[in-house]
Enzyme design. Structure first.
Site, PDB file in Angstrom:
ATOM      1  N   GLY A 239     -71.931  39.693  23.647  1.00 30.68           N
ATOM      2  CA  GLY A 239     -71.657  40.007  22.246  1.00 30.68           C
ATOM      3  C   GLY A 239     -70.701  41.137  21.957  1.00 30.68           C
ATOM      4  N   GLU A 275     -74.467  39.293  29.557  1.00 32.99           N
ATOM      5  CA  GLU A 275     -73.815  37.971  29.466  1.00 32.99           C
ATOM      6  C   GLU A 275     -72.533  38.041  28.645  1.00 32.99           C
ATOM      7  OE1 GLU A 275     -76.835  35.706  27.470  1.00 32.99           O
ATOM      8  OE2 GLU A 275     -78.150  35.636  29.210  1.00 32.99           O
ATOM      9  N   PRO A 276     -71.595  38.892  29.011  1.00 35.07           N
ATOM     10  CA  PRO A 276     -70.380  38.961  28.197  1.00 35.07           C
ATOM     11  C   PRO A 276     -69.493  37.740  28.414  1.00 35.07           C
ATOM     12  CG  PRO A 276     -70.152  40.367  30.130  1.00 35.07           C
ATOM     13  CD  PRO A 276     -71.547  39.778  30.178  1.00 35.07           C
ATOM     14  N   ARG A 314     -60.740  28.412  15.789  1.00 32.11           N
ATOM     15  CA  ARG A 314     -61.361  29.633  15.244  1.00 32.11           C
ATOM     16  C   ARG A 314     -60.825  30.015  13.854  1.00 32.11           C
ATOM     17  NH1 ARG A 314     -61.411  34.090  17.021  1.00 32.11           N
ATOM     18  NH2 ARG A 314     -63.625  34.448  16.723  1.00 32.11           N
ATOM     19  N   TYR A 318     -63.918  29.881  11.359  1.00 33.36           N
ATOM     20  CA  TYR A 318     -64.523  31.189  11.015  1.00 33.36           C
ATOM     21  C   TYR A 318     -63.609  32.063  10.153  1.00 33.36           C
ATOM     22  CZ  TYR A 318     -66.877  29.878  15.397  1.00 33.36           C
ATOM     23  OH  TYR A 318     -67.515  29.205  16.404  1.00 33.36           O
ATOM     24  N   CYS A 346     -53.827  16.519   9.626  1.00 34.75           N
ATOM     25  CA  CYS A 346     -53.823  16.143   8.208  1.00 34.75           C
ATOM     26  C   CYS A 346     -54.984  16.759   7.434  1.00 34.75           C
ATOM     27  CB  CYS A 346     -53.851  14.628   8.104  1.00 34.75           C
ATOM     28  SG  CYS A 346     -52.554  13.912   9.090  1.00 34.75           S
ATOM     29  N   GLU A 347     -55.080  18.058   7.456  1.00 36.79           N
ATOM     30  CA  GLU A 347     -56.077  18.781   6.650  1.00 36.79           C
ATOM     31  C   GLU A 347     -55.461  20.106   6.257  1.00 36.79           C
ATOM     32  OE1 GLU A 347     -60.018  19.391   8.031  1.00 36.79           O
ATOM     33  OE2 GLU A 347     -60.007  17.574   9.252  1.00 36.79           O
ATOM     34  N   TYR A 375     -63.335  30.980  23.592  1.00 36.17           N
ATOM     35  CA  TYR A 375     -63.641  30.069  22.493  1.00 36.17           C
ATOM     36  C   TYR A 375     -62.373  29.406  21.950  1.00 36.17           C
ATOM     37  CZ  TYR A 375     -67.892  32.768  23.005  1.00 36.17           C
ATOM     38  OH  TYR A 375     -68.987  33.386  23.545  1.00 36.17           O
TER      39      TYR A 375
END
Ligand code: LLP
Length: 421
Positions: A239, A275-276, A314, A318, A346-347, A375
């Site tokens: 995190g 857990e990086p 991303r 987000y 097409c968005e 990610y």
């Protein structure tokens, strides 16, 4: 130390010109720097020393087997959340005793696969999962080593879609119920309690939520030991956030995070696992794209790239910011222009940035999205039948394609036509 720098007017990954990779593999592509991956891993190693510890890279952030192998060679463990990620870790040569299995919905098949292949521990997230795991392990004549993921009800102060430590989130067991659930675990034939697990969210840019959560874990460790449990490991999750905008203030460093860990849980005599993902792989990768068109719109200019939301989701998912830089170093003194930077999908959501100031750019110019190593490729899709983009690994002056671009035949031949058509 940034391993993506301009040299002789061209952006390089370590000693390799991005334009040379583009000429060899075509755009778009992801490129990762070995030196950056190694450096970031070592920062955590150093930050946790001299505590007994294992840095388990979160495979979900970047699961390419060559990336995993780069880290595994340094002794990294892996945090996996699916049977597929478990197989990736194994394919990279990571021994089972360095793999932790996280995730809220492990299937019995995944449990069996990990128990048979070797596993350091399961991070268990619910009572039904605990019962299932006990049954599967006992059926194999084994006891599954477990930590229970507790939900400390701490606000991670990050994007709501990636905060996991509040009571309304689906993750873990409420910390207030932990003693009860540990008592149940101790009674189960296929379970061996080894530790406690917590993970409160991703892209944290403030240490305080970690401090609150880890203090609660320390308190719980003492309580569980008083109840007679053997707690030898604490998995403190991942995190820690990264700087996505070089112009912004920097998030805390691994060394500060390590000091916090030592301060909160360092006196418990436990082996610490972390857990990086993002901090190791995020700034180790770029997504490189070409400009297809410069389109003059109503009061704005659109730079239409050959990369799209399916390649790097991303920004549209987000609202995330990625620095975008030209691969050819801009001539000093050129006035930046505001561009809306978009892909061909097409968005309207296929927008990477709005009114982003960049030096004047036009068709065939190359641009690079920074901080795209985590990610990025792992969240890509083939929406609009756009092939998954290749991944390239650089080490010094060498580069290699570590996942090739699929051909259209490969993509289309995955579909099968039923006999009645
Ligand atoms: N451990 C667990 C149990 C996790 O759920 C995660 C991330 C990590 C470790 C690694 O967290 P990191 O160190 O990378 O922050 N797709 C989102 C991020 C999702 C994170 C999910 N869990 C994004 O692009 O921002």
């Amino acid at each position: 130390m940034d391993h993506f720098l301009y040299r002789d007017g061209t952006l390089h990954a370590e000693d390799v010109a991005i334009s040379d990779i583009a000429a060899a593999v075509g755009t778009p592509f992801y490129v990762y720097s070995t030196a950056t991956l190694e450096r970031h891993y070592r920062l955590f190693e150093e930050a946790l020393s001299p505590l007994p510890h294992l840095v388990c890279f979160a495979v979900k952030s970047n699961g390419n087997v060559a990336v995993l192998k780069t880290l595994a060679k340094l002794g990294a463990g892996m945090d996996v959340v699916s049977g597929g990620e478990y197989l990736r870790a194994k394919a990279a040569g990571v021994p089972g005793e360095r793999i932790v299995f996280s995730g809220v919905g492990k299937t019995r098949a995944e449990m069996r696969q990990a128990l048979e292949g070797g596993i350091r521990q399961f991070n268990v997230e619910s009572e039904p999962e605990l019962l299932a795991l006990s049954e599967v392990a006992a059926g194999l004549g084994l006891r599954a080593p477990i930590a229970i993921r507790v939900n400390p009800d701490v606000d991670a102060k990050t994007h709501e879609k990636i905060a996991t430590g509040k009571k309304e989130n689906k993750f873990g067991i409420p910390i207030a119920r932990a003693r009860e659930v540990y008592a149940e675990a101790a009674r189960l034939p296929g379970i061996e309690v080894v530790g406690i697990d917590v993970h409160i969210g991703s892209q944290l840019t403030d240490l305080e939520p970690f401090e609150l959560a880890y203090a609660k874990v320390a308190e719980l460790t003492r309580a569980l030991r008083a109840d007679g449990h053997t707690i030898t490991r604490l998995d403190l999750g991942g995190g820690l956030g990264i700087p996505y905008e070089r112009s912004n203030s920097a998030p805390p460093l691994p060394v500060e995070y390590g000091a916090l860990i030592k301060r909160t849980v360092g006196d418990l005599g436990c082996e610490v696992e972390i857990e990086p993902g993002r901090l190791i792989s995020g700034n180790a990768g770029l997504l490189v794209a070409s400009v297809i068109y410069l389109k003059h719109g109503e009061g704005r200019d659109f730079l239409i790239l050959d990369a799209a939301m399916n390649d790097l989701v991303r920004p549209s998912m987000y609202g995330a910011h990625h620095d975008i830089i030209p691969v050819q170093e801009p001539t000093p003194g050129l006035e930046p222009q505001p561009y809306d930077i978009v892909g061909p999908v097409c968005e309207t959501g296929d927008t990477f940035a709005k009114a982003r100031p960049l030096p004047p750019l036009g068709p065939e110019d190359l641009v690079a999205f920074r901080s795209a190593g985590a990610y990025g490729a792992v969240m890509a899709s083939e929406y609009n039948t756009r092939p998954l983009v290749p991944e390239v690994l650089v080490s010094g002056d060498q580069f290699a394609v570590i996942r090739a671009r699929p051909t259209f035949d490969e993509i289309i031949n995955r579909d099968t036509i039923p006999s009645w058509l």
